[in-house]
Scaffold this motif. Structure first.
Motif, PDB file in Angstrom:
ATOM      1  N   PHE A   1       0.411   4.856   1.031  1.00 29.85           N
ATOM      2  CA  PHE A   1      -0.588   5.710   1.806  1.00 29.85           C
ATOM      3  C   PHE A   1      -0.579   7.151   1.141  1.00 29.85           C
ATOM      4  O   PHE A   1       0.188   7.666   0.598  1.00 29.85           O
ATOM      5  CB  PHE A   1      -0.460   5.665   3.245  1.00 29.85           C
ATOM      6  CG  PHE A   1      -0.521   4.162   4.027  1.00 29.85           C
ATOM      7  CD1 PHE A   1      -1.772   4.088   4.319  1.00 29.85           C
ATOM      8  CD2 PHE A   1       0.335   3.436   4.074  1.00 29.85           C
ATOM      9  CE1 PHE A   1      -2.049   2.828   4.995  1.00 29.85           C
ATOM     10  CE2 PHE A   1       0.120   2.143   4.642  1.00 29.85           C
ATOM     11  CZ  PHE A   1      -1.248   1.959   5.295  1.00 29.85           C
ATOM     12  N   GLU A   2      -1.788   7.463   1.592  1.00 29.84           N
ATOM     13  CA  GLU A   2      -1.825   8.962   0.854  1.00 29.84           C
ATOM     14  C   GLU A   2      -1.042  10.058   1.688  1.00 29.84           C
ATOM     15  O   GLU A   2      -0.347  10.989   0.857  1.00 29.84           O
ATOM     16  CB  GLU A   2      -3.421   9.431   1.393  1.00 29.84           C
ATOM     17  CG  GLU A   2      -3.717  10.789   0.820  1.00 29.84           C
ATOM     18  CD  GLU A   2      -5.314  11.371   0.924  1.00 29.84           C
ATOM     19  OE1 GLU A   2      -5.902  10.428   1.654  1.00 29.84           O
ATOM     20  OE2 GLU A   2      -5.561  12.007   0.765  1.00 29.84           O
ATOM     21  N   ASN A   3      -0.608   9.688   2.875  1.00 30.69           N
ATOM     22  CA  ASN A   3       0.285  10.526   3.628  1.00 30.69           C
ATOM     23  C   ASN A   3       1.877  10.054   3.574  1.00 30.69           C
ATOM     24  O   ASN A   3       2.545  10.325   4.660  1.00 30.69           O
ATOM     25  CB  ASN A   3      -0.172  11.051   4.892  1.00 30.69           C
ATOM     26  CG  ASN A   3      -1.487  11.510   4.894  1.00 30.69           C
ATOM     27  OD1 ASN A   3      -1.649  12.731   3.950  1.00 30.69           O
ATOM     28  ND2 ASN A   3      -2.598  11.357   5.660  1.00 30.69           N
TER      29      ASN A   3
ATOM     30  N   ARG B   1       8.516   1.579  -1.176  1.00 27.95           N
ATOM     31  CA  ARG B   1       8.494   1.005   0.163  1.00 27.95           C
ATOM     32  C   ARG B   1       7.362  -0.299  -0.266  1.00 27.95           C
ATOM     33  O   ARG B   1       7.590  -1.248   0.376  1.00 27.95           O
ATOM     34  CB  ARG B   1       8.024   1.775   1.219  1.00 27.95           C
ATOM     35  CG  ARG B   1       8.091   1.076   2.316  1.00 27.95           C
ATOM     36  CD  ARG B   1       7.549   2.286   3.398  1.00 27.95           C
ATOM     37  NE  ARG B   1       7.891   2.066   4.585  1.00 27.95           N
ATOM     38  CZ  ARG B   1       7.165   1.008   5.504  1.00 27.95           C
ATOM     39  NH1 ARG B   1       6.386   0.323   4.861  1.00 27.95           N
ATOM     40  NH2 ARG B   1       7.290   0.731   6.644  1.00 27.95           N
TER      41      ARG B   1
ATOM     42  N   LYS C   1      12.973  -6.346   6.548  1.00 24.81           N
ATOM     43  CA  LYS C   1      13.289  -7.288   7.603  1.00 24.81           C
ATOM     44  C   LYS C   1      12.319  -7.554   8.588  1.00 24.81           C
ATOM     45  O   LYS C   1      12.538  -8.084   9.881  1.00 24.81           O
ATOM     46  CB  LYS C   1      14.198  -6.046   8.447  1.00 24.81           C
ATOM     47  CG  LYS C   1      15.547  -5.732   7.659  1.00 24.81           C
ATOM     48  CD  LYS C   1      16.205  -4.535   8.392  1.00 24.81           C
ATOM     49  CE  LYS C   1      17.444  -4.064   7.802  1.00 24.81           C
ATOM     50  NZ  LYS C   1      17.895  -2.876   8.198  1.00 24.81           N
TER      51      LYS C   1
ATOM     52  N   PHE D   1      13.273  -1.481   6.010  1.00 25.08           N
ATOM     53  CA  PHE D   1      12.377  -1.695   7.033  1.00 25.08           C
ATOM     54  C   PHE D   1      11.589  -2.931   6.783  1.00 25.08           C
ATOM     55  O   PHE D   1      11.256  -3.447   7.568  1.00 25.08           O
ATOM     56  CB  PHE D   1      12.081  -0.583   7.558  1.00 25.08           C
ATOM     57  CG  PHE D   1      11.062  -0.491   8.908  1.00 25.08           C
ATOM     58  CD1 PHE D   1      11.720  -0.572  10.192  1.00 25.08           C
ATOM     59  CD2 PHE D   1       9.607  -0.806   8.976  1.00 25.08           C
ATOM     60  CE1 PHE D   1      10.954  -0.779  11.139  1.00 25.08           C
ATOM     61  CE2 PHE D   1       9.024  -0.844   9.888  1.00 25.08           C
ATOM     62  CZ  PHE D   1       9.564  -0.703  11.300  1.00 25.08           C
ATOM     63  N   GLY D   2      10.761  -2.703   5.845  1.00 26.68           N
ATOM     64  CA  GLY D   2       9.724  -3.691   5.110  1.00 26.68           C
ATOM     65  C   GLY D   2      10.399  -4.958   4.970  1.00 26.68           C
ATOM     66  O   GLY D   2       9.639  -6.141   5.326  1.00 26.68           O
TER      67      GLY D   2
ATOM     68  N   VAL E   1       0.925  -1.153   0.101  1.00 28.11           N
ATOM     69  CA  VAL E   1      -0.114   0.033   0.041  1.00 28.11           C
ATOM     70  C   VAL E   1       1.000   1.566  -0.166  1.00 28.11           C
ATOM     71  O   VAL E   1       1.864   1.303   0.746  1.00 28.11           O
ATOM     72  CB  VAL E   1      -0.727   0.070   1.247  1.00 28.11           C
ATOM     73  CG1 VAL E   1      -1.804   1.138   1.108  1.00 28.11           C
ATOM     74  CG2 VAL E   1      -1.923  -1.342   1.286  1.00 28.11           C
TER      75      VAL E   1
ATOM     76  N   ALA F   1       3.378   7.723   4.934  1.00 30.98           N
ATOM     77  CA  ALA F   1       3.855   6.898   6.038  1.00 30.98           C
ATOM     78  C   ALA F   1       5.155   6.361   6.065  1.00 30.98           C
ATOM     79  O   ALA F   1       5.601   5.305   6.089  1.00 30.98           O
ATOM     80  CB  ALA F   1       2.694   5.861   5.884  1.00 30.98           C
ATOM     81  N   LEU F   2       5.922   7.555   5.778  1.00 30.59           N
ATOM     82  CA  LEU F   2       7.315   7.193   6.010  1.00 30.59           C
ATOM     83  C   LEU F   2       7.949   7.459   7.267  1.00 30.59           C
ATOM     84  O   LEU F   2       7.367   8.281   7.991  1.00 30.59           O
ATOM     85  CB  LEU F   2       8.162   8.239   4.791  1.00 30.59           C
ATOM     86  CG  LEU F   2       7.740   8.199   3.518  1.00 30.59           C
ATOM     87  CD1 LEU F   2       8.708   9.106   2.819  1.00 30.59           C
ATOM     88  CD2 LEU F   2       7.751   6.740   3.146  1.00 30.59           C
ATOM     89  N   TYR F   3       9.069   6.679   7.750  1.00 32.73           N
ATOM     90  CA  TYR F   3       9.491   6.808   9.006  1.00 32.73           C
ATOM     91  C   TYR F   3      10.396   7.791   9.130  1.00 32.73           C
ATOM     92  O   TYR F   3      11.502   7.802   8.806  1.00 32.73           O
ATOM     93  CB  TYR F   3       9.970   5.371   9.395  1.00 32.73           C
ATOM     94  CG  TYR F   3       9.888   4.965  10.893  1.00 32.73           C
ATOM     95  CD1 TYR F   3       8.910   5.324  11.398  1.00 32.73           C
ATOM     96  CD2 TYR F   3      11.020   4.572  11.575  1.00 32.73           C
ATOM     97  CE1 TYR F   3       8.782   5.111  12.961  1.00 32.73           C
ATOM     98  CE2 TYR F   3      10.855   4.579  12.965  1.00 32.73           C
ATOM     99  CZ  TYR F   3       9.787   4.618  13.510  1.00 32.73           C
ATOM    100  OH  TYR F   3       9.863   4.547  15.170  1.00 32.73           O
ATOM    101  N   PRO F   4      10.344   8.984  10.044  1.00 30.91           N
ATOM    102  CA  PRO F   4      10.877  10.132   9.838  1.00 30.91           C
ATOM    103  C   PRO F   4      12.422  10.073  10.459  1.00 30.91           C
ATOM    104  O   PRO F   4      13.380  10.602   9.954  1.00 30.91           O
ATOM    105  CB  PRO F   4      10.402  11.257  11.029  1.00 30.91           C
ATOM    106  CG  PRO F   4       8.841  10.614  11.223  1.00 30.91           C
ATOM    107  CD  PRO F   4       8.850   9.048  10.919  1.00 30.91           C
ATOM    108  N   PRO F   5      12.716   9.048  11.441  1.00 29.19           N
ATOM    109  CA  PRO F   5      13.867   8.898  11.860  1.00 29.19           C
ATOM    110  C   PRO F   5      14.984   8.081  10.856  1.00 29.19           C
ATOM    111  O   PRO F   5      16.221   8.432  11.032  1.00 29.19           O
ATOM    112  CB  PRO F   5      13.941   8.190  13.272  1.00 29.19           C
ATOM    113  CG  PRO F   5      12.634   8.134  13.374  1.00 29.19           C
ATOM    114  CD  PRO F   5      11.899   8.276  12.269  1.00 29.19           C
TER     115      PRO F   5
END
Ligand SMILES: Nc1ncnc2c1ncn2[C@@H]1O[C@H](COP(=O)(O)OP(=O)(O)O)[C@@H](O)[C@H]1O
Ligand SMILES: [Mg+2]
Lengths: 274, 357
Positions: free
Chosen positions: B86-88, B152, B106, B103-104, B84, B90-94
């Motif tokens: 996502f509209e926003n 991602r 692992k 990340f996906g 998916v 959904a990335l992980y800021p750090p």
């Protein structure tokens, strides 16, 4: 239109307020530096001495102040740690899901904060006597949950609520479990909140007076109550109490200074959204 | 790759003290393997809800979801192998872009380190992110964020790809390039894809087929041409096309024409029983201003574009104005005639909005 104060006037007002709010602390500092025989003189010329601190820390009055200090540390850190362990998952759950009775539960938790401690202290005293929790670390850590747990849950709840659930959902789609999504995605993002709330809870736990006053006697007594022991006896020793009180504000103060950066960000939760 | 099928899919949101919301009411849809389906509809019609049910992020109230012929309705999100975006984003800021992509992979520790690196590099190359692999999401443009989000979703080689309003937060320039990129990537990788959008242009240019949604149900399913040339309802006709179609209330005449007012009649494409109230639909691009024949009209406004223009016409005795695609220059308030291209009118039932063609 609101007119702003001219700069110098604002500065003057701030300085005035600064003096006003620091006065009691300064007064205590002066008191703690006075020798016993000049305690009640009201003029400011005296021979400053560290005798009071030596007495307090040396325990020469028969009052184990250092142990009280250690007790405070153990009990406050323990209370905060337990609150985090229990409260973080609770805060997360209540931010993410509405379940049956969740709002009641949250409100009950909050009510611990505004219900006066004195209303429950007698039954607690009786219970603690019977359960053998009276004057123990376990007992203190447990009862302090009334103080620290609502703070942790309510403040952390608003942090979790501010996180977009899509971050965790993306992790779920990747194959992470709910638990992993909590630990690997949500938790690291609320670190500033955890720092802020830990400090806040620590200060509240450290400052608590009523619970250790009634529920401890000697073994688990904390500084807030212990500092007052110097007032007992034939003559109240105000300079010793002042010294003890000043020593006991050191840990919260140091802690606040070290994580100040987090604190400003952390305590403005909800108010400013990035 | 695999197909996707939705059978009688339903979602009703119930919360105490509020009326139940029927967000999705009985959706039937079948996507061929590798097909890109556009789910098009106004905001609040249930597009995201549908997507979230397919992904397994929302429990279904009823119906069945099948991937490659097997029902996945009872499976949790992590065992559906769906990507998916996502509209926003959904990335992980750090994390950096590369770490976000890794990340996906692992999740179950299933990939060796070298393989992770190779896959990240591969997808970054494909999506055009190689230069920003070490950047953090905060430092990226929205177009780049969208591509990270896409990468991602793609890196795990999902069976089905779901895109929720992928271009809605991009500015006009980025939207055009990202749209072309999206099309290229989807074609190359061949994922069965649902693209959710409220932007008809996006759906028309990207999708193999479009499902137009309204109030939780599919109003029409078809290729972009079918949707545009043969709208099944007045709603679809109105929603697809820019500038929007002219929909004029009229009454069918005995001579096979629609009477818009005492003096204005327009030929109907199909016979309609006389006296029946209808909505006549004419696309602005199917109308032309002529000096000679057609319906008399007065130009009340004209909006010049670069190589064309949009004129607003008043017809004698007709309440609604008529919008016409014109050349860049039109004289205002000039007595004109407007000609309807033969056979290109649409006619809908005034009550139900269903096409009578
Ligand atoms: N969690 C929810 N609880 C209650 N109603 C919801 C929830 N999510 C969406 N809705 C409602 O369902 C309908 C469809 O929403 P959504 O699928 O987000 O629409 P779209 O993506 O097409 O804009 C809307 O009326 C919305 O208010
Ligand atoms: Mg949506």
């Amino acid at each position: 239109m609101r007119k702003r104060l001219p700069g110098w006037l604002a500065d003057a007002a701030l300085i005035l307020y600064f003096v006003f709010s620091l006065f009691p602390v300064a007064w205590m500092a002066i008191l703690s530096l006075k020798p016993a025989n000049q305690l009640f003189s009201t003029y400011f010329s005296f021979t400053p001495t560290l005798d009071a601190y030596r007495t307090v820390l040396g325990g020469s009055e028969g009052i184990p102040f250092v142990r009280f200090f250690g007790n405070s540390l153990v009990v406050s850190v323990g209370a905060v740690a337990l609150s985090l362990v229990v409260g973080l998952p609770a805060a997360y759950a209540s931010a993410r899901w509405r379940f049956k009775g969740s709002e009641h539960l949250m409100f009950t938790l909050l009510s611990f904060r505004f219900a006066p401690e004195l209303t429950v202290i007698i039954p607690l005293f009786v219970l603690y006597q019977k359960l053998g929790l009276f004057d123990t670390y376990t007992g203190m850590v447990w009862v302090l949950q009334l103080v620290t747990l609502p703070l942790v849950v309510w403040i952390m709840r608003s942090y979790f609520a501010d996180l977009s659930p899509e971050l965790e959902q993306a992790a779920l789609l990747d194959g992470y479990s709910r638990t992993q999504a909590f630990f690997k995605v949500a938790l690291p993002l609320v670190k500033p909140g955890i720092a802020a709330v830990s400090l806040l809870a620590f200060i509240f736990a450290w400052n608590n007076f009523v619970f250790p006053l009634i529920l401890t006697s000697h073994e688990a007594q904390t500084v807030t109550v212990g500092a007052l022991s110097f007032l007992g006896g034939d003559r109240p020793k105000y300079h010793l109490t002042a010294a003890a009180a000043l020593v006991s504000v050191v840990p919260p103060l140091l802690l606040a200074l070290t994580i100040q950066r987090y604190l400003v960000r952390g305590l403005s939760f909800g108010a400013v959204k990035s | 790759m695999t197909g996707l099928e939705l059978r009688e899919l339903r979602k009703t949101y119930r919360s105490r003290g509020r009326p139940a919301v029927e967000a999705v009411r009985g959706l039937d849809l079948a996507l061929d393997s590798g097909e890109l389906l556009g789910l098009l509809g106004p905001s609040g019609c249930g597009k995201s809800t549908t997507l979230r049910m397919i992904a397994g992020l929302e429990a279904v109230t009823g119906g069945d979801i099948l991937i490659g012929g097997a029902s996945v309705t009872g499976r949790p999100a992590r065992r559906r192998n769906i990507g998916v975006a996502f509209e926003n984003y959904a990335l992980y800021p750090p994390l950096t872009v590369a770490e976000n992509l890794a990340f996906g992979l692992k999740a179950r520790g299933r990939s060796a380190r070298g393989e992770v690196r190779r896959k990240v590099a591969g997808i970054a190359e494909r999506v055009g992110l190689t230069d920003v692999l070490d950047a953090r999401p905060a430092g990226l443009s929205s177009g780049q964020k969208q591509r990270v989000s896409l990468a991602r979703a793609l890196i795990r080689a999902p069976d089905v790809l779901l895109l929720d309003e992928p271009l809605s937060h991009l500015d006009a320039a980025q939207r055009d390039t990202t749209r072309r990129e999206l099309k290229r990537i989807q074609r190359e990788m061949g994922h069965t894809t649902i693209l959710v959008t409220h932007d008809q242009e996006e759906a028309l240019s990207l999708a193999d087929r479009i499902a137009v949604m309204r109030d939780g149900a599919i109003e029409q399913l078809g290729t972009p041409y079918e949707i545009y040339d043969h709208p099944a309802t007045a709603f679809v006709a109105d929603f697809v096309g820019e500038p929007a179609i002219n929909l004029l209330p009229a009454v069918a005449d005995a001579d096979g024409r629609a009477r818009l007012s005492a003096g204005v009649r327009i030929p109907l494409p199909v016979p309609v029983p006389a006296g029946r109230p209808v909505l006549v639909g004419i696309r602005p691009e199917d109308l032309a201003l002529t000096g000679a024949d057609g319906v008399p009209a007065r130009v009340v406004a004209h909006e010049p574009l670069l190589e064309s223009g949009i004129a607003t016409l008043a017809l004698d005795g007709v309440e609604r104005h008529l919008v016409v695609l014109t050349g860049p220059e039109v004289r205002l308030a000039h007595d004109e005639r407007v000609r309807v291209a033969a056979g290109l009118t649409h006619v809908f039932d005034a009550e139900t909005g269903d096409s009578l063609r």
